[in-house]
Design a protein around this motif. Structure first.
Motif, PDB file in Angstrom:
ATOM      1  N   GLU A   1     -13.100 -42.627  -1.243  1.00  0.00           N
ATOM      2  CA  GLU A   1     -13.530 -41.659  -2.448  1.00  0.00           C
ATOM      3  C   GLU A   1     -11.526 -41.627  -3.059  1.00  0.00           C
ATOM      4  O   GLU A   1     -11.110 -41.063  -1.818  1.00  0.00           O
ATOM      5  CB  GLU A   1     -14.036 -40.402  -1.830  1.00  0.00           C
ATOM      6  N   ILE A   2     -11.701 -42.445  -4.641  1.00  0.00           N
ATOM      7  CA  ILE A   2     -10.405 -41.813  -4.850  1.00  0.00           C
ATOM      8  C   ILE A   2      -9.625 -40.853  -4.450  1.00  0.00           C
ATOM      9  O   ILE A   2      -8.162 -40.525  -4.029  1.00  0.00           O
ATOM     10  CB  ILE A   2     -10.041 -42.887  -6.159  1.00  0.00           C
ATOM     11  N   LEU A   3     -10.429 -39.850  -5.184  1.00  0.00           N
ATOM     12  CA  LEU A   3      -9.632 -38.028  -6.004  1.00  0.00           C
ATOM     13  C   LEU A   3      -8.995 -37.674  -4.585  1.00  0.00           C
ATOM     14  O   LEU A   3      -7.992 -37.190  -3.622  1.00  0.00           O
ATOM     15  CB  LEU A   3     -10.113 -37.528  -6.393  1.00  0.00           C
ATOM     16  N   ASP A   4     -10.124 -38.593  -2.874  1.00  0.00           N
ATOM     17  CA  ASP A   4      -9.827 -37.765  -1.348  1.00  0.00           C
ATOM     18  C   ASP A   4      -8.416 -37.986  -0.515  1.00  0.00           C
ATOM     19  O   ASP A   4      -7.927 -38.150  -0.661  1.00  0.00           O
ATOM     20  CB  ASP A   4     -11.230 -38.340  -0.683  1.00  0.00           C
ATOM     21  N   MET A   5      -8.510 -39.678  -1.658  1.00  0.00           N
ATOM     22  CA  MET A   5      -7.196 -40.038  -1.381  1.00  0.00           C
ATOM     23  C   MET A   5      -6.157 -39.287  -1.412  1.00  0.00           C
ATOM     24  O   MET A   5      -4.526 -39.510  -1.515  1.00  0.00           O
ATOM     25  CB  MET A   5      -7.151 -41.585  -1.685  1.00  0.00           C
TER      26      MET A   5
ATOM     27  N   ALA B   1     -10.629 -30.595  -2.954  1.00  0.00           N
ATOM     28  CA  ALA B   1     -10.307 -29.127  -1.694  1.00  0.00           C
ATOM     29  C   ALA B   1      -9.262 -30.067  -0.838  1.00  0.00           C
ATOM     30  O   ALA B   1      -7.795 -29.522   0.179  1.00  0.00           O
ATOM     31  CB  ALA B   1     -11.085 -28.721  -0.215  1.00  0.00           C
ATOM     32  N   GLY B   2      -9.169 -30.984  -0.684  1.00  0.00           N
ATOM     33  CA  GLY B   2      -8.064 -31.881  -0.166  1.00  0.00           C
ATOM     34  C   GLY B   2      -6.241 -32.136  -0.554  1.00  0.00           C
ATOM     35  O   GLY B   2      -5.061 -31.152   0.342  1.00  0.00           O
ATOM     36  N   ILE B   3      -6.834 -30.773  -1.959  1.00  0.00           N
ATOM     37  CA  ILE B   3      -5.043 -30.714  -2.673  1.00  0.00           C
ATOM     38  C   ILE B   3      -4.958 -29.612  -1.960  1.00  0.00           C
ATOM     39  O   ILE B   3      -3.901 -29.364  -1.012  1.00  0.00           O
ATOM     40  CB  ILE B   3      -5.306 -30.975  -3.882  1.00  0.00           C
ATOM     41  N   ASP B   4      -5.739 -28.464  -1.812  1.00  0.00           N
ATOM     42  CA  ASP B   4      -5.467 -27.111  -1.297  1.00  0.00           C
ATOM     43  C   ASP B   4      -5.337 -27.458   0.447  1.00  0.00           C
ATOM     44  O   ASP B   4      -4.370 -26.678   0.810  1.00  0.00           O
ATOM     45  CB  ASP B   4      -6.929 -26.493  -1.300  1.00  0.00           C
ATOM     46  N   GLY B   5      -6.012 -27.859   1.322  1.00  0.00           N
ATOM     47  CA  GLY B   5      -5.818 -27.973   2.517  1.00  0.00           C
ATOM     48  C   GLY B   5      -3.888 -29.057   2.849  1.00  0.00           C
ATOM     49  O   GLY B   5      -3.927 -28.727   3.297  1.00  0.00           O
TER      50      GLY B   5
END
Length: 228
Positions: free
Chosen positions: A15-19, A176-180
């Protein structure tokens, strides 16, 4: 010398935004805040990899979005932080075998990463590698039941934007990857640095791990580990 050496694990159909979300946090940290970071893009081969399948080639919209690995799971150097995105490819066990084995070996290495960090269904690779056995974790809420069923030895926390278990950080779905990652930055460099990255991104982050409305929306409940 780099303050943090990052390994970004990419597989077909991630997933692009995950990365891209966590990576943009690190870009800002490096470009605008002068932190010395190093990056290795790791895949199973040196072939370009993207959110499309390898069979797509460049024939689909997703298939045209390709990233070039700098090393493979077979020759990757030592890293401080491993980032594993989720995506449709994460559930394809045959395709994931070399990636799961890499994570397993990395976790037991004489010099393992200081941090393991997954986004969305990337936690599934951690679970299959065994590094989430008897550990707490979270994952994508829209696909909660499917993902958690494949990690029966993990304590899955539903209402969580991210979960920290020792040196393993798992985050919920996609953004959520951004927040984490901002929470991890606060852990490493302090709140002021994380706040600066947040402001540069013009992003309003969740400041507490439990700030997660999506568990209720999708009716997710905690899943306890199953004994062998």
């Amino acid at each position: 010398m780099a303050e943090l050496t990052v390994g970004l694990l990419l597989y077909p159909e991630f997933e692009i935004l995950d990365m891209a979300g966590p990576l943009e946090c690190l870009n800002i940290l490096s470009v605008y805040m002068g932190k010395k970071l190093d990056l290795h893009i790791i895949s199973d081969t040196m072939d370009p990899v993207g959110p499309g399948t390898r069979e797509d080639g460049s024939s689909t919209f997703a298939g045209k979005q390709l990233y070039v690995p700098t090393c493979t799971v077979h020759d990757a150097p030592s890293i401080d932080l491993l980032i594993v995105p989720g995506g449709p490819g994460s559930v394809k066990k045959d395709v994931m075998k070399p990636f799961v084995e890499y994570i397993r070996k990395l976790h037991t290495d004489a010099k393992p990463p200081k941090y393991f960090f997954s986004i969305c269904s990337g936690s599934l690779l951690f679970a299959q590698a065994g590094i989430l056995d008897e550990q707490s974790a979270t994952t994508n809420k829209a696909f909660w039941t499917n993902i958690t069923a494949q990690g029966p030895r993990t304590k899955w926390i539903a209402k969580a934007r991210w979960v920290v278990s020792g040196n393993i950080w798992t985050t919920s779905g996609v953004t959520a990857g951004i927040d984490g990652m901002l929470a991890l930055m606060a852990r490493i460099w302090g709140d002021e640095t994380a706040d600066g990255v947040e402001a540069t991104m013009e992003h309003n982050r969740a400041r507490e791990a439990g700030e997660d409305p999506w568990a209720e929306k999708y009716g997710c409940e905690d899943v306890l580990p199953v004994d062998k």
